[in-house]
Design an enzyme around this catalytic site. Structure first.
Site, PDB file in Angstrom:
ATOM      1  CG  ASP A   1     -70.078 -47.531  -7.475  1.00  0.00           C
ATOM      2  OD1 ASP A   1     -70.227 -47.749  -8.691  1.00  0.00           O
ATOM      3  OD2 ASP A   1     -69.388 -46.591  -7.031  1.00  0.00           O
TER       4      ASP A   1
ATOM      5  CG  HIS B   1     -72.775 -47.561 -12.643  1.00  0.00           C
ATOM      6  ND1 HIS B   1     -72.179 -46.612 -13.455  1.00  0.00           N
ATOM      7  CD2 HIS B   1     -71.863 -47.841 -11.667  1.00  0.00           C
ATOM      8  CE1 HIS B   1     -70.960 -46.342 -13.002  1.00  0.00           C
ATOM      9  NE2 HIS B   1     -70.748 -47.071 -11.909  1.00  0.00           N
TER      10      HIS B   1
ATOM     11  NE  ARG C   1     -63.333 -38.846 -16.882  1.00  0.00           N
ATOM     12  CZ  ARG C   1     -63.666 -39.608 -15.850  1.00  0.00           C
ATOM     13  NH1 ARG C   1     -63.200 -40.838 -15.754  1.00  0.00           N
ATOM     14  NH2 ARG C   1     -64.480 -39.139 -14.909  1.00  0.00           N
TER      15      ARG C   1
ATOM     16  CG  HIS D   1     -71.773 -42.855 -10.051  1.00  0.00           C
ATOM     17  ND1 HIS D   1     -72.287 -43.626  -9.028  1.00  0.00           N
ATOM     18  CD2 HIS D   1     -70.673 -43.520 -10.485  1.00  0.00           C
ATOM     19  CE1 HIS D   1     -71.535 -44.691  -8.849  1.00  0.00           C
ATOM     20  NE2 HIS D   1     -70.543 -44.670  -9.731  1.00  0.00           N
TER      21      HIS D   1
END
Length: 599
Positions: free
Chosen positions: A473, A471, A553, A543
């Site tokens: 931002d 996507h 994570r 990204h």
């Protein structure tokens, strides 16, 4: 009287045709709310659920895909589609409301890119035929009922000619906008730029490559109707005329009739609308329907003269499509401010624009302390309306904001020093980003989020999804159109983004940049404690995150804006809490370290 006589006969004809063909008015003239639901493809959302109940997974997947194409921001449907891929294996998704002229155009461009010119011609010509047919339908549909936007119907007391003008101007504006409507993909607000002229642009070169110079010249002249000053296509047209010398008189080859007709009508519509705007008080601004930012995406150029050898031939009129001009000058390479921060890679080394990778932004001890804070304040589904797996069913998502951390610290539910650390390191990151990218105005927080993604046990075999889909931002990424639409529901006010990682003891979870096709990976980054990746938030930086297949994570996700109107409200409240804590003499921040003296 003859004029109004013809109007009355036409009205009678339409009414007599309508009922036998379409049934009673109540059956085909829907309320605005219903029309809006069909425009947004809402029925397909219901259809998907119904097909699931009937265990018809393929039909359910197609219904979900059809809905998703018009609602790309709908995270739940996106997750449903990932589930279908997992449970039903390879699913061939079909958009059941796809516009055929759009599909043919996309197919033609794909064949063109593969240098399959005969197939490209077949699909692009079919796309043009479909386009003009759709245009005719669009024109007719505009003659349906119109709303008088500036008048309540019951109080409408305009005279005869005012009433006619009011209604007709709305019809005319609708017809004039068919050009935009036919160039806009489902679920998008912005059209594909230069859409109709691009058909002729692709065709002029494709016909040249198959040796049909007459058609090549015909399409070049058709393109020049829209852009008569395009030097590249003018040169191409001259080249084709040179190739035809001695066989055909180039003057007899004209631009296509349908293109001439459409453009002539479009110009007359524009003239009437502007006359109405000036004389009758309508608010109207003529859009740029044929924006030349839209161009074929290849690196071919035009020969310098007709005397070139035929095999060198004209290539394409324009180079790669230029990016829209940014509203600020893009720079990078500014000071990192803190002596312990280590520069790793710049934009060039990361194969992109406005990108930087840094290490040692925070220490190992600070990573551990931040992780301890996270375990005490994070809530599953935070930031995604409580959805614990918003991006993939194979991971659990948890998050927390700065204000929540400080609130928990003030209440004694987590150590206050640790809660403040979250606030301080995000401010440190903001300063670094603002300085490195040499921004000449203040960078404000738009949203700050402490996030952890945890792989769910028993669900990691044969995973083919991403932890976070590709996507951008601040715009809606459209890989098929190779566009990123800067329009709602995207966070269009975001200018820069950063991710500050807290740990490395997990498997998978690499951060990746891609091309706008959302497939070609340009850079891959393995997270670790203290590492920060920062980049501009637009379509230049698509990204995502690879699947986290084992462990947890964690990172601090930061989005920034240059517009103070879009400052993060919780951040402003957090600033007030910090000011209050400082007044109570609760000690300075651990991060209150003076930046390096740049003098």
């Amino acid at each position: 009287l003859p004029f109004f006589g013809s109007v009355l006969r036409r009205a009678d004809c339409v009414r007599r045709c309508e009922e036998p063909r379409l049934g009673a008015v109540s059956r085909h003239r829907a309320a605005e709310e219903v029309r809006a639901d069909f425009q947004r493809r809402v029925p397909y959302s219901y259809l998907q659920r119904a097909y699931i109940q009937l265990n018809k997974l393929e039909e359910a997947a197609n219904a979900a895909h059809t809905f998703f194409m018009a609602n790309p921001e709908h995270m739940e449907i996106q997750q449903d589609l990932e589930n279908y891929k997992t449970t039903a294996g390879k699913v061939s998704l079909i958009d059941q409301e796809a516009r055929q002229h759009m599909e043919d155009y996309s197919a033609g461009v794909r064949h063109y890119d593969k240098e399959e010119y005969e197939l490209a011609i077949e699909f692009l010509e079919r796309a043009l035929k479909g386009y003009y047919s759709e245009d005719e339908d669009c024109q007719i549909m505009c003659e349906g009922p119109q709303r008088f936007e500036e008048h309540e119907y019951l109080d409408y007391k305009a005279g005869l000619y005012e009433a006619i003008a009011d209604h007709y101007m709305q019809v005319l504006a609708c017809k004039h906008d068919c050009v935009r409507e036919l160039a806009t993909r489902s679920g998008r607000i912005s059209p594909i730029e230069n859409f109709l002229p691009l058909h002729y642009d692709y065709l002029q070169f494709a016909y040249y490559r198959v040796g049909d110079y007459v058609k090549a010249l015909e399409c070049a002249k058709s393109y020049l109707l829209f852009h008569p000053d395009d030097e590249d296509v003018l040169e191409n047209a001259g080249y084709y005329e040179g190739l035809l010398e001695g066989t055909v008189d180039p003057a007899t080859i004209k631009a296509r009739k349908e293109a001439k007709t459409l453009l002539r009508r479009h110009k007359l519509e524009s003239h009437l609308l502007q006359v109405a705007a000036a004389g009758l008080g309508y608010a109207y601004t003529e859009p740029n329907y044929w924006n030349r930012y839209g161009a074929r995406q290849d690196e071919h150029s035009v020969p310098s003269s007709i005397s070139s050898e035929p095999e060198d031939g004209p290539r394409l009129s324009l180079t790669k499509k230029p990016m829209p001009k940014p509203d600020r000058e893009l720079k990078e390479g500014g000071p990192l401010l803190y002596s312990d921060v280590e520069f790793v890679y710049n934009s060039q080394q990361l194969n992109g624009t406005q990108r930087v990778l840094l290490d040692n932004v925070i220490s190992e001890e600070q990573c551990r302390e931040l992780h301890r804070v996270a375990s005490g304040i994070m809530l599953a589904g935070d930031g995604y309306r409580g959805k614990t797996s918003p991006h993939t069913p194979n991971e659990r998502f948890e998050g927390a904001t700065v204000l929540k951390a400080l609130k928990y610290g003030y209440e004694g539910r987590v150590p206050l020093k640790s809660a403040r650390l979250f606030y301080d390191i995000s401010e440190k990151a903001r300063r670094i980003v603002e300085s490195y990218f040499l921004l000449n105005s203040t960078l404000y927080f738009s949203y700050t989020h402490l996030v952890c993604r945890t792989a769910l046990s028993g669900q990691q075999e044969r995973r083919n999804d991403l932890s976070h889909p590709i996507h951008a931002d601040n715009c809606l990424l459209d890989p098929e159109a190779n566009e990123c639409w800067k329009e709602p529901p995207a966070y269009t006010f975001r200018d820069y983004s950063a991710l500050l990682y807290m740990n490395a003891d997990f498997e998978g979870g690499e951060f990746i940049f891609t091309e706008m096709d959302a497939k070609t990976v340009t850079a891959s980054i393995k997270p670790k404690c203290g590492r920060m990746i920062s980049f501009s938030s637009g379509g230049e930086n698509p990204h995502g995150v690879k699947a986290v297949t084992k462990g947890q994570r964690c990172a601090v996700a930061l989005w920034f804006t240059l517009d103070p109107l879009y400052r993060e409200l919780e951040r402003i409240q957090a600033d007030e809490v910090i000011a209050m804590l400082d007044q109570e003499h609760l000690g300075p921040s651990e991060m209150d370290i003076n930046p390096k003296d740049e003098l």
